[in-house]
Design an enzyme around this catalytic site. Structure first.
Site, short mmCIF file in Angstrom:
data_model
loop_
_atom_site.label_atom_id
_atom_site.label_comp_id
_atom_site.label_asym_id
_atom_site.label_seq_id
_atom_site.Cartn_x
_atom_site.Cartn_y
_atom_site.Cartn_z
N GLU A 1 17.75 -15.70 -31.04
CA GLU A 1 19.16 -16.12 -31.01
C GLU A 1 19.45 -16.88 -29.72
OE1 GLU A 1 23.57 -14.04 -31.48
OE2 GLU A 1 21.94 -12.91 -30.55
N LYS B 1 26.53 -17.13 -37.98
CA LYS B 1 26.71 -15.72 -37.64
C LYS B 1 28.06 -15.25 -38.16
CE LYS B 1 26.06 -12.53 -33.75
NZ LYS B 1 25.73 -12.43 -32.30
N CYS C 1 21.44 -11.23 -35.17
CA CYS C 1 21.72 -10.18 -34.19
C CYS C 1 22.70 -9.13 -34.71
CB CYS C 1 22.20 -10.81 -32.88
SG CYS C 1 22.12 -9.68 -31.45
#
Length: 514
Positions: A271, A346, A380
């Site tokens: 990331e 995300k 994440c």
């Protein structure tokens, strides 16, 4: 989220069977590839396509044919080991093709000189291997040229030359390539191809054995798939000071090259690893830092799209801060080796991302088709929300890739434990890739903590601890692991536990709001 037009960055590369309308292009390609040798004639190619169309392949790049290969099936035991090219393929017409034979014989591979660092030859050889496996053939046999031999003919015999190439003391562009692709030398034939002046008419008889081959008398009534392996390289990326974008590109290409050398299907970056670019941008205000990074979105996409195609590997491009209509998003790009590009934004933004950088939430849950099946990318924090993994699993994903960036052990373990839990509860493979190192001279950059890994379900068919591979803690390195989609399929149907089958849908279910 408004879309950035990714199509303008795509350079489509396609492996397909040769068609009759390609014949003139293949002839022109032969003239470029082998200027001192007689090229195919139209009659040769027409006969090959009429006789064994599924054995003739080409690579098309942006609408141009840049590589091709030809083959036929034979019962090799019926031929003399000392055969010539013309004998083994009926002067190139392959009318001796035997559908009941057990050996695929490769008679030609061509790659345009302008595209010879794009793994085109490897793609063609892999196409042949897939064909041999599909048709349950025992092996692939080739008569390989040794075009550098004429430079050594006065000092050594062909056998010694081949031994020196095999020991990596001499480089031969054809023989070295064939050895690297799993072929072994059986013998050396003289007078193999009369117009091959560079090889002085010598050729190596080489063979690749199909480990999945099943002799006719042992074939079961029903066809069983034995293995569908997917090889993954996970890159634990070191954040360190660089002076320009070219330094970043060089570091990334190094890892892609390593991954390609291991013949990985996927290379996985962490990331926001592009935050390394801040080491030469000298911006200290957080809201401006992300905007400066976003200025590199197009160079970043161009770089990784080129790497995916040139190194013949699918790349999970970690994630990068991209600006759309004045807002900043944390975006992971999927760069396929066929040149196509996709993205996953995300979905859950951490408090620190909101506080310091003003990152916005994405709003689309995606599952991507690849040449290794369906995959998903959960960046994440997203892996810590079990609903997302269940949704992408139900949509067909077999692997969830999770690029992450965490600053301490607690943050890392949240990602790790969540990824392992998702692998167990969804009977799926999960992959986490994180950053290490520090950018001590960059404002607002925390320390890094990572131990990247590949996780499996927890059952007898998988590693006892559910870990297919893991990096050393906080070390710049890679791991290469292999997961098997067929083992996953069987485990979901007949495992010790079958979480997906045993869900109580009469009591609960997940609904996605469109």
């Amino acid at each position: 989220m408004p879309k950035i037009d990714l199509s303008k960055f795509e350079r489509k590369i396609t492996m397909r069977n040769i068609r009759f309308e390609d014949i003139n292009d293949i002839i022109e390609l032969a003239k470029v590839c082998f200027p001192t040798m007689e090229p195919w004639e139209k009659g040769h190619l027409e006969s090959q396509l009429e006789t064994f169309p599924e054995g003739q392949f080409c690579v098309e790049y942006d609408g141009k044919i840049i590589g091709s290969c030809s083959s036929l099936i034979i019962e090799f035991d019926e031929y003399d080991d000392k055969h010539t090219f013309d004998e083994i393929c009926d002067d190139g017409y392959i009318t001796n093709h035997d559908p009941q034979g057990k050996n695929l014989y490769g008679i030609e591979v061509m790659v345009h000189p302008d595209y010879r660092r794009m793994k085109i030859g490897r793609r063609l050889y892999e196409a042949r291997k897939r064909l041999a496996q599909k048709l349950n053939l025992e092996s692939i046999i080739i008569g390989g040229r040794i075009p550098n031999y004429h430079n050594y003919a006065e000092e050594m015999r062909p056998k010694e030359y081949v031994e020196q190439v095999t020991q990596h003391n001499i480089y031969d562009p054809v023989l070295t390539f064939q050895l690297m692709n799993g072929f072994t030398v059986k013998r050396i034939n003289s007078g193999y191809l009369t117009d091959d002046i560079a090889s002085l008419e010598y050729a190596t008889l080489m063979e690749w054995n199909n480990t999945d081959y099943m002799p006719a008398q042992k074939r079961p009534r029903r066809h069983y798939i034995r293995s569908v392996p997917v090889r993954i390289t996970v890159i634990q990326y070191m954040l360190k000071k660089i002076d320009c974008f070219e330094d970043f590109a060089q570091q990334c290409e190094y890892y892609v090259n390593v991954s390609s050398n291991y013949k990985a299907d996927f290379a996985v970056f962490p990331e926001i690893f592009t935050i390394q670019l801040l080491s030469f941008l000298e911006e200290t205000i957080p809201s401006q830092q992300v905007k400066r990074l976003a200025e590199f979105t197009e160079p970043f996409i161009k770089l990784f799209s080129s790497l995916a195609v040139n190194y013949n590997i699918n790349i999970i491009g970690g994630s990068h801060f991209a600006e759309v209509d004045g807002s900043i998003y944390n975006v992971s790009y999927l760069f396929r080796r066929d040149g196509s590009i996709d993205r996953q934004t995300k979905l859950h933004i951490t408090p620190n991302e909101k506080k310091w950088w003003g990152i916005q939430n994405g709003d689309e849950i995606k599952v991507f088709d690849t040449d290794c099946g369906k995959i998903a990318i959960l960046i994440c924090y997203d892996i810590e929300f079990p609903e997302l993994s269940r949704i992408v699993t139900d949509r067909g994903a077999n692997i969830i890739f999770t690029p992450f960036c965490t600053d301490d052990r607690q943050g890392y373990l949240r990602v790790r434990y969540s990824a392992q839990a998702r692998a167990v509860e969804n009977q799926i493979y999960t992959v986490i890739s994180g950053t290490v190192g520090n950018l001590t001279h960059v404002e607002n950059m925390d320390v890094q903590f990572a131990q990247s890994a590949i996780f499996t379900p927890s059952d007898l068919a998988f590693p006892p601890d559910g870990i297919a591979g893991e990096c050393s803690i906080n070390t710049e390195t890679v791991i290469v692991g292999e997961v098997d989609l067929e083992t996953l399929r069987r485990s979901r149907r007949n495992g010790t536990v079958t979480q997906l089958k045993d869900r109580r849908k009469d009591l609960y279910r997940i609904k996605v709001i469109d």
